[in-house]
Structures are given as structure tokens and as C-alpha cells.
Design an enzyme around this catalytic site. Structure first.
Site, PDB file in Angstrom:
ATOM      1  N   HIS A  92      25.921  73.244 -55.033  1.00 14.26           N
ATOM      2  CA  HIS A  92      24.761  72.365 -55.321  1.00 14.26           C
ATOM      3  C   HIS A  92      23.639  73.231 -55.876  1.00 14.26           C
ATOM      4  CE1 HIS A  92      22.034  68.780 -54.092  1.00 14.26           C
ATOM      5  NE2 HIS A  92      21.314  69.603 -54.852  1.00 14.26           N
ATOM      6  N   HIS A  97      10.680  75.217 -59.342  1.00 16.92           N
ATOM      7  CA  HIS A  97       9.496  74.511 -59.857  1.00 16.92           C
ATOM      8  C   HIS A  97       8.421  75.573 -60.081  1.00 16.92           C
ATOM      9  CE1 HIS A  97      10.689  70.306 -58.965  1.00 16.92           C
ATOM     10  NE2 HIS A  97      11.351  70.840 -57.955  1.00 16.92           N
ATOM     11  N   HIS A 152      23.207  68.377 -49.231  1.00 15.61           N
ATOM     12  CA  HIS A 152      22.119  68.959 -48.434  1.00 15.61           C
ATOM     13  C   HIS A 152      21.824  68.174 -47.148  1.00 15.61           C
ATOM     14  CE1 HIS A 152      19.900  65.973 -50.701  1.00 15.61           C
ATOM     15  NE2 HIS A 152      19.651  66.726 -51.749  1.00 15.61           N
ATOM     16  N   ASP A 157      21.090  74.278 -53.168  1.00 15.15           N
ATOM     17  CA  ASP A 157      20.033  73.376 -53.633  1.00 15.15           C
ATOM     18  C   ASP A 157      18.846  74.170 -54.173  1.00 15.15           C
ATOM     19  OD1 ASP A 157      18.820  70.959 -54.283  1.00 15.15           O
ATOM     20  OD2 ASP A 157      18.034  70.631 -52.255  1.00 15.15           O
ATOM     21  N   LYS A 163      26.714  62.178 -59.619  1.00 16.27           N
ATOM     22  CA  LYS A 163      25.657  62.296 -58.602  1.00 16.27           C
ATOM     23  C   LYS A 163      24.872  61.004 -58.474  1.00 16.27           C
ATOM     24  CE  LYS A 163      22.880  64.473 -55.740  1.00 16.27           C
ATOM     25  NZ  LYS A 163      22.074  65.651 -56.023  1.00 16.27           N
ATOM     26  N   HIS A 188      22.683  62.132 -52.900  1.00 10.83           N
ATOM     27  CA  HIS A 188      21.404  62.466 -52.267  1.00 10.83           C
ATOM     28  C   HIS A 188      21.165  61.368 -51.230  1.00 10.83           C
ATOM     29  CE1 HIS A 188      17.217  64.116 -52.041  1.00 10.83           C
ATOM     30  NE2 HIS A 188      17.094  62.952 -51.427  1.00 10.83           N
ATOM     31  N   ASN A 220      19.876  66.226 -62.860  1.00  6.27           N
ATOM     32  CA  ASN A 220      18.562  65.542 -62.859  1.00  6.27           C
ATOM     33  C   ASN A 220      17.567  66.221 -63.806  1.00  6.27           C
ATOM     34  OD1 ASN A 220      18.460  67.763 -61.043  1.00  6.27           O
ATOM     35  ND2 ASN A 220      16.820  66.834 -59.839  1.00  6.27           N
ATOM     36  N   HIS A 243      20.366  73.578 -59.044  1.00  5.40           N
ATOM     37  CA  HIS A 243      19.542  73.077 -60.158  1.00  5.40           C
ATOM     38  C   HIS A 243      19.243  74.242 -61.090  1.00  5.40           C
ATOM     39  CE1 HIS A 243      18.858  69.230 -58.109  1.00  5.40           C
ATOM     40  NE2 HIS A 243      18.890  69.972 -57.011  1.00  5.40           N
ATOM     41  N   LEU A 244      19.666  74.111 -62.345  1.00  7.12           N
ATOM     42  CA  LEU A 244      19.422  75.184 -63.325  1.00  7.12           C
ATOM     43  C   LEU A 244      18.343  74.830 -64.328  1.00  7.12           C
ATOM     44  CD1 LEU A 244      23.039  76.474 -64.142  1.00  7.12           C
ATOM     45  CD2 LEU A 244      21.227  77.712 -62.931  1.00  7.12           C
ATOM     46  N   ARG A 245      17.934  73.533 -64.374  1.00 10.28           N
ATOM     47  CA  ARG A 245      16.953  73.085 -65.386  1.00 10.28           C
ATOM     48  C   ARG A 245      17.484  73.382 -66.790  1.00 10.28           C
ATOM     49  NH1 ARG A 245      15.395  70.562 -60.900  1.00 10.28           N
ATOM     50  NH2 ARG A 245      13.861  71.666 -59.631  1.00 10.28           N
TER      51      ARG A 245
HETATM   52  C1  NCD Z   1      15.531  68.947 -56.077  1.00  8.32           C
HETATM   53  C2  NCD Z   1      14.934  69.272 -57.459  1.00  8.32           C
HETATM   54  O1  NCD Z   1      13.838  69.851 -57.520  1.00  8.32           O
HETATM   55  O2  NCD Z   1      15.583  68.973 -58.474  1.00  8.32           O
HETATM   56  N1  NCD Z   1      14.498  69.080 -55.095  1.00  8.32           N
HETATM   57  C3  NCD Z   1      14.664  69.232 -53.754  1.00  8.32           C
HETATM   58  O3  NCD Z   1      13.671  69.252 -53.030  1.00  8.32           O
HETATM   59  N2  NCD Z   1      15.867  69.374 -53.200  1.00  8.32           N
HETATM   60  C4  NCD Z   1      16.148  67.592 -56.113  1.00  8.32           C
HETATM   61  C5  NCD Z   1      17.109  67.294 -54.982  1.00  8.32           C
HETATM   62  O4  NCD Z   1      18.096  68.004 -54.794  1.00  8.32           O
HETATM   63  O5  NCD Z   1      16.912  66.313 -54.254  1.00  8.32           O
HETATM   64 ZN    ZN Z   2      19.350  69.309 -55.215  1.00  6.96          ZN
HETATM   65 ZN    ZN Z   3      18.831  65.895 -53.517  1.00  4.52          ZN
END
Ligand code: NCD
Ligand code: ZN
Ligand code: ZN
Length: 347
Positions: free
Chosen positions: A12, A250, A173, A246, A98, A135, A40, A14-16
Site C-alpha cells: 500500500h 504531502h 491500513h 501507506d 481500490k 479504505h 488517488n 502513494h507515489l503521486r
Molecule cells: C492517503 C493520501 O494522502 O493519499 N492519506 C492517508 O492519510 N492515509 C490516503 C489514504 O490512504 O487514505
Molecule cells: Zn493510502
Molecule cells: Zn486510505
């Protein structure tokens, strides 16, 4: 003391995209063989074509020589049709779809308001044996923020399991004892990822001497009794629980503000933080199953064959990393982490 293990994967992540992707990818590629990349983005990755193009951008952003493999996902939308799921299965690089309840978390506006609006896609996922990644938080504004996960189990997960008994589900998560109990009782078609922050911290961390935006993620940190339930699940050896950082980058200014974003960045220490949590529980020998075997087995992918080595040696992440034009504050910035990756082991 050194500790070698089969190279882990992150189930799990997030790479943006763009400059942010380029800033963070090396951290993951140094440690992990593969990662399930969350869809996302803005706009979200809702088609196989978009997932393929995103995959190409990730491959192009890898450090030179890296063989890191991104495992792509689609973002479930209302009315997503069975043909798209068929294409996802056939393409070979999409490994799950997802489900974001609309409004539950970062970039979830395009998510699903009522899961019955996505039943065609769920039927196709079940038929093609492609996992649904969830989620799991209720978005009912009347539900207390700390109860959103347990209410979601009753209102959504239990009914979905009844309607689609063969559907494989990853409860992403997980943060509560109720979620751990649900996964255990649901049997082998259901699994869960667990983050490092939910193994290491309880909700007191959010308010230690003042409000701490860099400990804010979703689902939010919970009470100590839930943290201990998660540690027990992670070290239990059960194949239903596996690693998913996860890691959710940011920019600093979007977290240190009046309405800060949810997400904790942990990719820079994505295996080391788990080593710390498992070692504290006296269960380092269970880390390899959790980090390098259970996830691959659930996703029906081969386990990695190469090794990484960790040392019980403290180090301190910097106060920030550069993040395109901005800054990124990592988990434990300026504090100690008890385990260290022995060398740059970029695969
Ligand atoms: C994740 C994100 O910033 O994309 N943020 C988080 O707090 N976990 C989104 C997610 O996994 O729910
Ligand atoms: Zn996430
Ligand atoms: Zn999530």
C-alpha cells in the site's frame, strides 16, 4: 546485530506524480522489490489505459539500474463496467481495484457514494478473481471519527461479504481491534495491510505537547488497546496480515496549516520502522513473513528471491527532504530510528 531477510514488498503506497513522484520513488526502490501503487491522483486512475501510462511514468522515474516493479491499481467509480475489469485482469499489470468511500480521505471526491452503484464492477472482480482494496471508513458525518472503521465493518464489509462470498478483499491500513477480529473471522479470502505508524503510535502522539500535524493520517491513530491488537496480528504469523506502509507524501505547507492534509511519509524508513516495531515486541523472526511472503502469496505473485540486510544501529532522518519545489517532513524527522538498512540495496 545484523538481520537479513527476503526483500520485502510494500502492499500500500502513494507515489503521486510528476516532481513529487521523482522526489520519493528512490526511497521505496532502495528497500522494496514491488509496491501496490494507489490510484488517488488528481484526476484519479480509473481506466487501464491511465494505469498503463502512470506505470510508464513510474518506471521512467526509477533510479538508474533499478528493477523496482510498480503494481498498479484502478480507482473504483460508480458505474465502472465489467469490460474495464476484464481489461484490468487481461493487462497483467493491474493487481487490484481500490474502493474509496466518497469523501473518506485524500482525493476521494470521485469515490463511491453507495457501494451498490458499483455492483457490476464487484461481480466482475469476483469472477476474474481480482482483489478489491478497501479504505474502510464510514463517511456518515454522525459517526464519531474514532468509530468510522468499526461502523464501516458492520454497514459495508459484512454485507459485501454476504453478497460476494468469493470476492477477495484487502482491508487497507487497519487500525482497530474490531478490524483485526473481522479479518481473522472472515477467512483466507480477506487480508489486511498494517502501517508502521499504527504499530508504533497511539492517538496520544497527535497531541504530545501541542497538535502534531505530521502524525495525522487516515484512518486516524487509535487508542493503545487497538495498537496492541495490531502488533499481535502483525507478529502472529497469520498470512492474512501483511506490510503496507501507506506512505503518503504531502508538502510541509499543506500539513502545517489551518486545515491540514492527512498522510504520513514513511518510505524513507519503510522497512526499518517495522523492524523496530517487531523487535520491540520480541518478534523480529516474524518480520520476514509479514513483509516478504504473506502479501505476495495473497496477490498470487512469486516471492522475491534476493535479500536485504538491516542493522540494529540508530540513525536520524533529516528534518525534511526536498519535494519538487516544496519540502517533505518524514516520519521521525530529526529523531532516532533504531534499525538501519545496511547499504543502498536498490534493486
Ligand atoms: C492517503 C493520501 O494522502 O493519499 N492519506 C492517508 O492519510 N492515509 C490516503 C489514504 O490512504 O487514505
Ligand atoms: Zn493510502
Ligand atoms: Zn486510505
Amino acid at each position: 546485530m545484523n538481520f537479513s531477510m527476503i526483500r520485502p514488498d510494500d502492499w500500500h503506497l502513494h507515489l503521486r506524480d510528476g516532481a513529487a513522484l521523482s522526489a520519493v520513488l528512490a526511497h521505496t526502490a532502495q528497500r522494496f522489490g514491488r509496491a501496490v501503487v494507489m490510484p488517488n491522483l488528481k484526476p484519479p486512475i480509473t481506466t487501464v489505459a491511465a494505469a498503463g501510462a502512470y506505470r510508464d511514468r513510474i518506471l521512467a522515474a526509477r533510479p538508474i539500474g533499478s528493477r523496482f516493479e510498480p503494481l498498479m491499481t484502478l480507482y473504483l467509480t460508480e458505474g465502472m463496467n465489467a469490460e474495464e475489469i476484464g481489461r484490468a485482469k487481461a493487462c497483467g499489470f493491474v493487481h487490484g481495484v481500490k474502493y474509496y468511500p466518497a469523501g473518506a480521505t485524500t482525493n476521494s471526491d470521485a469515490g463511491v457514494t453507495g457501494l451498490e452503484r458499483a455492483y457490476e464492477a464487484l461481480e466482475a472482480l469476483e469472477a476474474h478473481d481480482l482483489p478489491l482494496l478497501v479504505h474502510g471508513e464510514s463517511t456518515d458525518p454522525a459517526v464519531d471519527v474514532f468509530d468510522r472503521e468499526s461502523i464501516f465493518i458492520d454497514r459495508v464489509l459484512i454485507p459485501v461479504r454476504e453478497r460476494f462470498p468469493l470476492l477477495r478483499i484487502v482491508f487497507e491500513h487497519v487500525t482497530t481491534r474490531e478490524a483485526v477480529d473481522f479479518v481473522r473471522s472472515a477467512g483466507p479470502r480477506v487480508a489486511a495491510t498494517i502501517t508502521p505508524q499504527h504499530l508504533l503510535l497511539n492517538r496520544n502522539a497527535l497531541f504530545q505537547g501541542g497538535i502534531r500535524p505530521h502524525y495525522y493520517c487516515l484512518p486516524v491513530l487509535k487508542r493503545e488497546q487497538h495498537r496492541t491488537a495490531l502488533v499481535e496480528a502483525a507478529i502472529s504469523g497469520s498470512p492474512q496480515f501483511f506490510l503496507g506502509t501507506d506512505s503518503a507524501p504531502h508538502a510541509r505547507h499543506t500539513k502545517e496549516t489551518t486545515c491540514g492534509c492527512a498522510g504520513i511519509y514513511s518510505a524513507h524508513a519503510g522497512i526499518e520502522l517495522y523492524a523496530e516495531a517487531f523487535d520491540r515486541a520480541g518478534a523480529l523472526s516474524q518480520l520476514e513473513g509479514f513483509a516478504s511472503m504473506h502479501g505476495a502469496d495473497f496477490y498470487r505473485l512469486p516471492r522475491n528471491t534476493d535479500l536485504i540486510t538491516l542493522a540494529r544501529e540508530s540513525w536520524s532522518p533529516p528534518q525534511s527532504y526536498s519535494f519538487g519545489e516544496h519540502e517533505l517532513v518524514p516520519f521521525r524527522a530529526g529523531e532516532m530510528i533504531a534499525w538501519k538498512l545496511l547499504e543502498d540495496t536498490t534493486r
